[in-house]
Design a protein around this motif. Structure first.
Motif, PDB file in Angstrom:
ATOM      1  N   UNK A 153       0.835  -1.202   0.000  1.00 47.99           N
ATOM      2  CA  UNK A 153       0.000   0.000   0.000  1.00 47.99           C
ATOM      3  C   UNK A 153       0.873   1.256   0.000  1.00 47.99           C
ATOM      4  N   UNK A 154       1.892   1.275   0.858  1.00 46.09           N
ATOM      5  CA  UNK A 154       2.772   2.438   0.929  1.00 46.09           C
ATOM      6  C   UNK A 154       3.473   2.687  -0.396  1.00 46.09           C
ATOM      7  N   UNK A 155       3.974   1.618  -1.010  1.00 47.48           N
ATOM      8  CA  UNK A 155       4.693   1.765  -2.272  1.00 47.48           C
ATOM      9  C   UNK A 155       3.762   2.219  -3.397  1.00 47.48           C
ATOM     10  N   UNK A 156       2.529   1.726  -3.389  1.00 45.63           N
ATOM     11  CA  UNK A 156       1.591   2.037  -4.468  1.00 45.63           C
ATOM     12  C   UNK A 156       1.009   3.438  -4.338  1.00 45.63           C
ATOM     13  N   UNK A 157       0.496   3.775  -3.151  1.00 41.60           N
ATOM     14  CA  UNK A 157      -0.242   5.027  -2.987  1.00 41.60           C
ATOM     15  C   UNK A 157       0.648   6.217  -2.622  1.00 41.60           C
ATOM     16  N   UNK A 158       1.899   5.962  -2.225  1.00 40.35           N
ATOM     17  CA  UNK A 158       2.766   7.072  -1.855  1.00 40.35           C
ATOM     18  C   UNK A 158       2.180   7.876  -0.709  1.00 40.35           C
ATOM     19  N   UNK A 159       1.996   9.175  -0.932  1.00 43.57           N
ATOM     20  CA  UNK A 159       1.424  10.032   0.118  1.00 43.57           C
ATOM     21  C   UNK A 159      -0.098   9.988   0.146  1.00 43.57           C
ATOM     22  N   UNK A 160      -0.702   9.277  -0.793  1.00 41.75           N
ATOM     23  CA  UNK A 160      -2.164   9.300  -0.907  1.00 41.75           C
ATOM     24  C   UNK A 160      -2.814   8.150  -0.141  1.00 41.75           C
ATOM     25  N   UNK A 161      -2.415   7.966   1.093  1.00 37.97           N
ATOM     26  CA  UNK A 161      -3.052   6.960   1.942  1.00 37.97           C
ATOM     27  C   UNK A 161      -3.004   7.428   3.393  1.00 37.97           C
ATOM     28  N   UNK A 162      -3.964   6.936   4.175  1.00 31.97           N
ATOM     29  CA  UNK A 162      -3.997   7.212   5.613  1.00 31.97           C
ATOM     30  C   UNK A 162      -4.341   5.912   6.325  1.00 31.97           C
ATOM     31  N   UNK A 163      -3.493   5.522   7.282  1.00 32.17           N
ATOM     32  CA  UNK A 163      -3.753   4.332   8.086  1.00 32.17           C
ATOM     33  C   UNK A 163      -4.442   4.728   9.395  1.00 32.17           C
ATOM     34  N   UNK A 164      -5.345   3.875   9.865  1.00 31.90           N
ATOM     35  CA  UNK A 164      -6.028   4.062  11.152  1.00 31.90           C
ATOM     36  C   UNK A 164      -5.931   2.739  11.912  1.00 31.90           C
ATOM     37  N   UNK A 165      -5.320   2.750  13.085  1.00 36.66           N
ATOM     38  CA  UNK A 165      -5.195   1.546  13.906  1.00 36.66           C
ATOM     39  C   UNK A 165      -5.949   1.804  15.209  1.00 36.66           C
ATOM     40  N   UNK A 166      -7.045   1.050  15.402  1.00 41.14           N
ATOM     41  CA  UNK A 166      -7.947   1.366  16.516  1.00 41.14           C
ATOM     42  C   UNK A 166      -7.791   0.452  17.721  1.00 41.14           C
ATOM     43  N   UNK A 167      -6.871  -0.518  17.657  1.00 40.71           N
ATOM     44  CA  UNK A 167      -6.677  -1.404  18.791  1.00 40.71           C
ATOM     45  C   UNK A 167      -7.858  -2.309  19.082  1.00 40.71           C
ATOM     46  N   UNK A 168      -8.771  -2.425  18.130  1.00 41.09           N
ATOM     47  CA  UNK A 168      -9.954  -3.260  18.332  1.00 41.09           C
ATOM     48  C   UNK A 168     -11.181  -2.491  18.763  1.00 41.09           C
ATOM     49  N   UNK A 169     -11.047  -1.181  18.959  1.00 40.46           N
ATOM     50  CA  UNK A 169     -12.173  -0.332  19.356  1.00 40.46           C
ATOM     51  C   UNK A 169     -12.420   0.684  18.252  1.00 40.46           C
TER      52      UNK A 169
END
Length: 324
Positions: A153-169
């Motif tokens: 994902x990082x290699x493909x989208x470059x700066x055009x991505x946002x990750x969200x890690x919610x810890x299960x909540x």
């Protein structure tokens, strides 16, 4: 119905619960082409037919890539794929089908992936990036370790991505109301992930223009209350007739059978998988008749000419003429 034989070329454990499967033709020949958003249906030895989205670059002609989440409480398809399938095995599949296509009308493409929902959106990313189109990926997962295809994902989208890690909540993850509060001109959104995320995202985008919100289901998104209401409705079902336009034949669909089952009884093959109205495989064109649409896939425009024959029925007193 046309089928393919696919050989398992590679299996990789991407996260604790997700495996990547790479398929090729047994003789390493080119495979049928596919477009971004497409899926294949695997016919498993345990009797199940399961749909899996293709994640790789559609320009590749020699392989199909998918990823599968092992669901202990699922129908059994993912358990079979995780526990029984090995490199070198051969599986029967249908050629790629697409009910989750990139819109030609969009000038901006926004993706929302939840967990395993990244698979079709990754293929879309490959297509749009190659075409120089405006796209951005919002990708929700429990943690970095549970994020499938992260490096890709990082290699493909470059700066055009946002990750969200919610810890299960989910409350600690993406703010859907804020993210989709305003619809940019020409923007379309594509949503794929678990039912909770899908329903919340559809609610957050309900003010967006008609036809600009697209989604794909990996399972039913209905609540238990909605499923109970559907079951109660089914108890009042009655028999009705369908006409097959191409032959002029008329068939009766009993109260306790679906249109799909009656078609099977008469040796008419129709692509299928879930048989519950959410996968979109058994969509058939119809020419006339009042339809009681019960699926979770078709939009209002689709429903003017299409019916999902595994679940939908005729309205009282109506006969449906199918383009079969």
């Amino acid at each position: 119905m046309d089928t393919l034989t696919l050989k398992v070329q590679e299996i990789e454990q991407l996260t604790s619960g997700i495996k990547k499967f790479v398929f090729q033709a047994p003789n390493a020949a080119d495979l049928p082409s596919f477009s971004a958003g497409a899926h294949i249906d695997l016919q498993l030895e345990n009797g199940l037919i399961k749909s899996y989205s293709l994640a790789n670059d559609p320009s590749e002609t020699n392989r199909y890539v998918t990823a599968i989440l092992r669901e202990a409480d699922g129908a059994g398809g993912s358990i079979y794929m995780h526990d029984e399938v090995s490199v070198g095995d051969e599986l029967t599949a249908t050629p790629p089908q697409n009910s989750f296509e990139i819109s030609d009308d969009a000038s901006q493409h926004i993706f929302l992936a939840g967990g395993i929902g990244i698979t079709p959106l990754l293929a879309m990313g490959y297509t749009l990036v190659a075409e120089g189109k405006d796209c951005h990926l919002h990708y929700c997962s429990k943690s970095v370790e549970e994020t499938a295809f992260m490096d890709e994902v990082k290699a493909l989208f470059g700066d055009n991505h946002t990750f969200y890690h919610d810890g299960g909540n989910p409350a600690n993850g993406i703010d859907l109301t804020e993210t989709f509060s305003a619809q940019p001109d020409g923007a379309h959104v594509y949503i794929c992930g678990p039912a909770g995320l899908l329903n919340a995202a559809r609610e957050a985008t309900n003010h967006w223009r008609d036809g600009s919100v697209h989604f794909e289901l990996f399972s039913s998104a209905k609540t238990e209350e909605e499923k109970a209401a559907d079951a109660a409705q089914a108890e009042g079902d009655s028999a009705f007739e369908i006409e097959l336009a191409q032959s002029g034949k008329t068939l009766t669909v009993p109260a306790d059978k679906s249109i799909l089952q009656v078609l099977w009884d008469n040796d008419i093959e129709v692509l299928h998988a879930c048989e519950e109205g959410w996968c979109g495989n058994c969509v058939v064109d119809y020419l006339s008749g009042g339809v009681d649409h019960r699926d979770e896939v078709l939009d209002d425009t689709d429903r003017e000419t299409k019916i999902q024959v595994c679940i939908s029925r005729a309205l009282p007193g109506e006969k449906i003429v199918l383009d079969l």
